[in-house]
Design an enzyme around this catalytic site. Structure first.
Site, PDB file in Angstrom:
ATOM      1  N   ASP A 119       0.879  -1.154   0.042  1.00  0.00           N
ATOM      2  CA  ASP A 119      -0.112  -0.053  -0.006  1.00  0.00           C
ATOM      3  C   ASP A 119       0.882   1.267   0.042  1.00  0.00           C
ATOM      4  O   ASP A 119       1.764   1.348   0.732  1.00  0.00           O
ATOM      5  CB  ASP A 119      -0.977  -0.001   1.345  1.00  0.00           C
ATOM      6  CG  ASP A 119      -2.252  -1.093   1.484  1.00  0.00           C
ATOM      7  OD1 ASP A 119      -2.386  -1.499   0.065  1.00  0.00           O
ATOM      8  OD2 ASP A 119      -2.746  -1.129   2.185  1.00  0.00           O
TER       9      ASP A 119
ATOM     10  N   LYS B 182      -6.246  -7.082   0.613  1.00  0.00           N
ATOM     11  CA  LYS B 182      -7.277  -7.385   1.670  1.00  0.00           C
ATOM     12  C   LYS B 182      -6.772  -8.747   2.126  1.00  0.00           C
ATOM     13  O   LYS B 182      -7.363  -9.142   3.450  1.00  0.00           O
ATOM     14  CB  LYS B 182      -8.529  -7.592   0.774  1.00  0.00           C
ATOM     15  CG  LYS B 182      -9.331  -6.096   0.387  1.00  0.00           C
ATOM     16  CD  LYS B 182     -10.332  -6.081  -0.443  1.00  0.00           C
ATOM     17  CE  LYS B 182     -10.703  -4.688  -1.067  1.00  0.00           C
ATOM     18  NZ  LYS B 182     -10.801  -3.487   0.034  1.00  0.00           N
TER      19      LYS B 182
ATOM     20  N   ASP C 229     -11.332  -5.394   6.433  1.00  0.00           N
ATOM     21  CA  ASP C 229     -10.438  -6.333   6.730  1.00  0.00           C
ATOM     22  C   ASP C 229     -10.348  -6.832   8.072  1.00  0.00           C
ATOM     23  O   ASP C 229     -10.089  -7.844   8.276  1.00  0.00           O
ATOM     24  CB  ASP C 229      -9.059  -6.036   6.057  1.00  0.00           C
ATOM     25  CG  ASP C 229      -9.207  -5.840   4.405  1.00  0.00           C
ATOM     26  OD1 ASP C 229     -10.151  -6.263   3.871  1.00  0.00           O
ATOM     27  OD2 ASP C 229      -8.185  -4.872   3.999  1.00  0.00           O
TER      28      ASP C 229
HETATM   29  P1  ATP Z   1     -13.345  -0.900   3.811  1.00  0.00           P
HETATM   30  O1  ATP Z   1     -13.592  -1.227   2.357  1.00  0.00           O
HETATM   31  O2  ATP Z   1     -13.206   0.535   4.324  1.00  0.00           O
HETATM   32  O3  ATP Z   1     -12.127  -1.819   4.503  1.00  0.00           O
HETATM   33  P2  ATP Z   1     -15.848  -2.114   4.096  1.00  0.00           P
HETATM   34  O4  ATP Z   1     -16.600  -1.114   3.331  1.00  0.00           O
HETATM   35  O5  ATP Z   1     -15.482  -3.437   3.682  1.00  0.00           O
HETATM   36  O6  ATP Z   1     -14.339  -1.284   4.416  1.00  0.00           O
HETATM   37  P3  ATP Z   1     -17.333  -1.254   6.618  1.00  0.00           P
HETATM   38  O7  ATP Z   1     -18.573  -1.765   6.461  1.00  0.00           O
HETATM   39  O8  ATP Z   1     -17.110   0.074   6.463  1.00  0.00           O
HETATM   40  O9  ATP Z   1     -16.432  -2.172   5.736  1.00  0.00           O
HETATM   41  O10 ATP Z   1     -16.631  -1.552   8.148  1.00  0.00           O
HETATM   42  C1  ATP Z   1     -16.426  -2.949   8.635  1.00  0.00           C
HETATM   43  C2  ATP Z   1     -16.900  -2.793  10.059  1.00  0.00           C
HETATM   44  O11 ATP Z   1     -15.873  -1.959  10.876  1.00  0.00           O
HETATM   45  C3  ATP Z   1     -18.105  -2.393  10.430  1.00  0.00           C
HETATM   46  O12 ATP Z   1     -19.237  -3.311  10.476  1.00  0.00           O
HETATM   47  C4  ATP Z   1     -17.866  -1.813  12.036  1.00  0.00           C
HETATM   48  O13 ATP Z   1     -17.869  -2.850  12.716  1.00  0.00           O
HETATM   49  C5  ATP Z   1     -16.444  -1.557  11.771  1.00  0.00           C
HETATM   50  N1  ATP Z   1     -16.184   0.290  11.400  1.00  0.00           N
HETATM   51  C6  ATP Z   1     -16.228   0.837  10.188  1.00  0.00           C
HETATM   52  N2  ATP Z   1     -16.095   2.013  10.256  1.00  0.00           N
HETATM   53  C7  ATP Z   1     -16.220   2.375  11.666  1.00  0.00           C
HETATM   54  C8  ATP Z   1     -16.196   3.641  12.485  1.00  0.00           C
HETATM   55  N3  ATP Z   1     -16.013   4.536  11.721  1.00  0.00           N
HETATM   56  N4  ATP Z   1     -16.177   3.275  13.401  1.00  0.00           N
HETATM   57  C9  ATP Z   1     -16.196   2.414  14.289  1.00  0.00           C
HETATM   58  N5  ATP Z   1     -16.329   0.933  13.504  1.00  0.00           N
HETATM   59  C10 ATP Z   1     -16.331   1.107  12.390  1.00  0.00           C
HETATM   60  O1  RIB Z   2      -9.160  -3.102   2.190  1.00  0.00           O
HETATM   61  C1  RIB Z   2      -8.018  -2.213   2.001  1.00  0.00           C
HETATM   62  C2  RIB Z   2      -6.968  -3.020   0.941  1.00  0.00           C
HETATM   63  O2  RIB Z   2      -7.697  -2.814  -0.164  1.00  0.00           O
HETATM   64  C3  RIB Z   2      -5.724  -2.168   0.919  1.00  0.00           C
HETATM   65  O3  RIB Z   2      -4.859  -2.509   1.831  1.00  0.00           O
HETATM   66  C4  RIB Z   2      -5.523  -2.024  -0.468  1.00  0.00           C
HETATM   67  O4  RIB Z   2      -4.289  -2.921  -0.679  1.00  0.00           O
HETATM   68  C5  RIB Z   2      -6.504  -2.662  -1.172  1.00  0.00           C
HETATM   69  O5  RIB Z   2      -6.452  -3.925  -1.734  1.00  0.00           O
END
Ligand code: ATP
Ligand code: RIB
Length: 309
Positions: free
Chosen positions: A14, A41, A254
């Site tokens: 990253d 991921k 993740d």
């Molecule tokens: P990303 O793509 O950014 O890795 P995602 O979209 O796959 O994330 P999210 O649904 O945004 O996943 O978040 C996964 C979990 O992380 C949520 O269910 C929650 O428990 C926690 N989480 C995410 N954002 C927050 C926040 N701002 N504060 C507290 N917990 C959070």
């Molecule tokens: O979910 C976050 C990850 O998505 C980053 O670490 C980046 O490498 C992308 O794959």
């Protein structure tokens, strides 16, 4: 320690920059922070599971270059076995350009998977003895999909349950989904896969039904700071996220998936496992970066002890 588990997925380096706003097309923005570190991921989820106490085999593929060294050095520092790291001498290790808005913590990512999109059928076939020992294998959609398809075949034959984190979104076949035990999309992926806009519990229940109709047995839909929808054999509800001051939510999903894997490997039920995973994710969003932001088991346990939900 719980049952043995595996993560099969991407490793990329990253390259992250933070700025006061994300650039528009054609715009150059001066940033405030740059960080290079382990990501992807698959690797993020593996590190989250490993640091939170899982007996976990990490399967990924890297090139023969300095970016591969980032993976190997990270694993050495964590005293984590590199037994299942695969190599491609002709293709570069993957990389991701991540831009984070420091006001909103929103991000934009371009990922070039490189070596981790070249996993061969022979390499997957050689994992059969490992999958025979594992209770769960956790997959994402960031490596070549034919390799994922082969993994679900073998894992099913070995009695190893497949958890699929459907990120980043790409279409998958019904045949593939029918061999998946549990899916963990975020709300955007859930909508893209089911056609249902997830605007509350009723919509989430409908989306879960679409997955059930395709043969999936358990559905979790993560809802960012609103928490997670859990649907497990007739019991369905949303549990809230922990209230924290997030500085970088990249990799929150993740962190959640890695924590979920650890908790399930220890025999926790889905509700308790989701609480553990939410705590892990809440800790990770308070730090900058992806893999480097994953907390230790001691930190997760301490956080859970002082939290009320
Ligand atoms: P990303 O793509 O950014 O890795 P995602 O979209 O796959 O994330 P999210 O649904 O945004 O996943 O978040 C996964 C979990 O992380 C949520 O269910 C929650 O428990 C926690 N989480 C995410 N954002 C927050 C926040 N701002 N504060 C507290 N917990 C959070
Ligand atoms: O979910 C976050 C990850 O998505 C980053 O670490 C980046 O490498 C992308 O794959």
């Amino acid at each position: 320690m719980g049952k043995k588990v595996a993560v099969f997925g991407s490793f990329v380096v990253d390259l992250m920059a933070r700025a006061s706003h994300l650039p528009k097309a054609g715009e150059t923005v001066k940033g405030s922070v740059f960080k290079m570190g382990a990501g992807g991921k698959g690797f993020n989820q593996g590190v989250a599971a490993y640091k939170s106490g899982a007996d976990i085999a990490m399967i990924t593929k890297v090139g023969h270059d300095t970016f591969a060294d980032v993976a190997l050095k990270t694993m050495d520092e964590l005293a984590w076995s590199k037994e299942y790291i695969l190599y491609n001498k002709d293709v570069s290790t993957g990389s991701a350009i991540i831009m984070v808005d420091e006001q909103t913590s929103q991000n934009e990512i371009i990922i070039v998977p490189g070596a981790c999109s070249t996993i061969t059928a022979q390499e997957v076939d050689a994992l059969r003895p490992l999958f025979s020992q594992c209770a769960y294998v956790l997959l994402q959609l960031e490596v070549n999909q034919d390799a994922n398809e082969r993994v679900v075949e073998i894992a099913n034959e070995c009695g190893c349950k497949v958890i699929l984190n459907t990120a980043p979104y790409q279409p998958v076949s019904d045949e593939f989904l029918s061999k998946v035990y549990m899916v963990t999309p975020n709300e955007v992926e859930a909508e893209m896969m089911t056609g249902i806009h997830i605007d509350g519990l009723a919509a989430a229940k409908k989306a879960a039904q679409v997955f059930y109709d395709k043969g999936v047995q358990v559905v979790l839909i993560t809802l960012g700071e609103r928490g997670v929808f859990i649907s497990d054999h007739g019991r369905e509800d949303i549990i809230s996220a922990f209230k924290v001051d997030a500085v970088d939510t990249t990799g929150a999903g993740d962190a959640f998936n890695g924590g979920l894997l650890t908790a399930l490997s220890e025999g926790k039920d889905l509700w308790e496992a989701s609480r553990f995973a939410s705590a892990l994710a809440a800790l990770s969003v308070q730090k900058i970066g992806t893999t480097p932001a994953m907390p230790t088991r001691k930190e997760v346990d301490a956080f859970l002890q002082r939290s009320t939900i």
